[in-house]
Write a protein that holds these residues in place. Structure first.
Motif, PDB file in Angstrom:
ATOM      1  N   VAL A 172      -9.809  -5.269  -1.191  1.00  0.00           N
ATOM      2  CA  VAL A 172      -9.048  -5.925  -2.476  1.00  0.00           C
ATOM      3  C   VAL A 172      -7.580  -5.682  -2.105  1.00  0.00           C
ATOM      4  O   VAL A 172      -6.905  -6.642  -2.775  1.00  0.00           O
ATOM      5  N   LEU A 173      -7.040  -4.738  -2.353  1.00  0.00           N
ATOM      6  CA  LEU A 173      -5.850  -4.064  -2.786  1.00  0.00           C
ATOM      7  C   LEU A 173      -4.367  -4.669  -1.213  1.00  0.00           C
ATOM      8  O   LEU A 173      -3.320  -5.145  -1.738  1.00  0.00           O
ATOM      9  N   ALA A 174      -5.535  -4.018  -0.366  1.00  0.00           N
ATOM     10  CA  ALA A 174      -4.146  -5.661   0.719  1.00  0.00           C
ATOM     11  C   ALA A 174      -3.978  -6.973   0.322  1.00  0.00           C
ATOM     12  O   ALA A 174      -2.542  -7.560   0.485  1.00  0.00           O
ATOM     13  N   PRO A 175      -5.340  -7.478   0.550  1.00  0.00           N
ATOM     14  CA  PRO A 175      -4.948  -8.912   0.079  1.00  0.00           C
ATOM     15  C   PRO A 175      -4.249  -8.861  -1.370  1.00  0.00           C
ATOM     16  O   PRO A 175      -3.026 -10.160  -1.658  1.00  0.00           O
ATOM     17  N   ALA A 176      -4.202  -8.523  -1.849  1.00  0.00           N
ATOM     18  CA  ALA A 176      -3.467  -8.507  -3.919  1.00  0.00           C
ATOM     19  C   ALA A 176      -2.107  -7.977  -3.338  1.00  0.00           C
ATOM     20  O   ALA A 176      -1.497  -8.712  -3.839  1.00  0.00           O
ATOM     21  N   ALA A 177      -1.841  -7.545  -2.500  1.00  0.00           N
ATOM     22  CA  ALA A 177      -0.765  -6.646  -2.508  1.00  0.00           C
ATOM     23  C   ALA A 177       0.205  -7.758  -1.721  1.00  0.00           C
ATOM     24  O   ALA A 177       1.228  -7.775  -1.726  1.00  0.00           O
ATOM     25  N   TYR A 178      -0.666  -8.900  -0.431  1.00  0.00           N
ATOM     26  CA  TYR A 178       0.221  -9.712   0.029  1.00  0.00           C
ATOM     27  C   TYR A 178       0.477 -10.517  -0.629  1.00  0.00           C
ATOM     28  O   TYR A 178       1.773 -11.964  -0.371  1.00  0.00           O
TER      29      TYR A 178
ATOM     30  N   PRO B  17      -6.143  -5.736   7.080  1.00  0.00           N
ATOM     31  CA  PRO B  17      -6.379  -6.753   7.624  1.00  0.00           C
ATOM     32  C   PRO B  17      -7.355  -7.982   7.502  1.00  0.00           C
ATOM     33  O   PRO B  17      -6.387  -9.281   7.609  1.00  0.00           O
ATOM     34  N   ILE B  18      -8.660  -8.322   7.905  1.00  0.00           N
ATOM     35  CA  ILE B  18      -9.227  -9.042   7.957  1.00  0.00           C
ATOM     36  C   ILE B  18      -9.060  -9.948   6.300  1.00  0.00           C
ATOM     37  O   ILE B  18      -8.960 -11.067   6.636  1.00  0.00           O
ATOM     38  N   ASN B  19      -9.749  -9.687   5.719  1.00  0.00           N
ATOM     39  CA  ASN B  19      -9.062 -10.092   4.427  1.00  0.00           C
ATOM     40  C   ASN B  19      -7.936 -11.093   4.113  1.00  0.00           C
ATOM     41  O   ASN B  19      -7.676 -11.561   3.297  1.00  0.00           O
TER      42      ASN B  19
END
Length: 146
Positions: free
Chosen positions: A128-134, A70-72
């Motif tokens: 990396v994956l969470a902001p990339a998915a976002y 969540p931070i990224n």
């Protein structure tokens, strides 16, 4: 191509577009926001690396890795306030990954901040994956299309 005039005011595209700062915003303020977000990416990485080997009793608890997602995503969301370019919105994550690679390499005395274990892999994946998915979701909604 999706534009604001094609969508009613309550649609997700129109609501998500409203987070942008005005186009006539002073470039100095925009540049300051970008610099602060890039520095914040390094500061949060340093805190995540320091708290990654946290133990509760005898059990490893990688809370820092789970907080990286969540931070990224928040860093990318903040970068969207000054740009509509998809690649530039991902800049804090590029800085975060660069810092991650520096922390994972050996220092002058042979010290390594990040060990070779599952917690380090979890930190990298969440960071990396969470902001990339976002950003993938945002680009398919049509917010970055010109």
């Amino acid at each position: 191509m999706v534009t604001d005039s094609d969508q009613p005011a309550g649609t997700p595209t129109a609501v998500l577009r409203s987070v942008r700062l005005p186009a006539r915003l002073d470039p100095v303020i925009s540049g300051l926001i970008v610099v602060l977000l890039l520095v914040d990416a390094l500061i949060t990485l340093a805190l995540e690396v320091l708290f990654l080997p946290l133990y509760v009793g005898a059990v490893a608890l990688p809370v820092a890795a789970l907080l990286a997602a969540p931070i990224n995503v928040g860093l990318v969301y903040g970068m969207e306030s000054v740009t509509s370019r998809l690649g530039f919105a991902f800049a804090p994550i590029v800085v975060w990954v660069f810092g991650f690679l520096v922390a994972a390499s050996r220092g002058p005395g042979g010290d390594v901040l990040l060990g070779s274990d599952g917690r380090t892999l979890l930190l990298l994946a969440c960071g990396v994956l969470a902001p990339a998915a976002y950003l993938y979701y945002r680009s398919n909604v049509g917010l970055f299309r010109t």
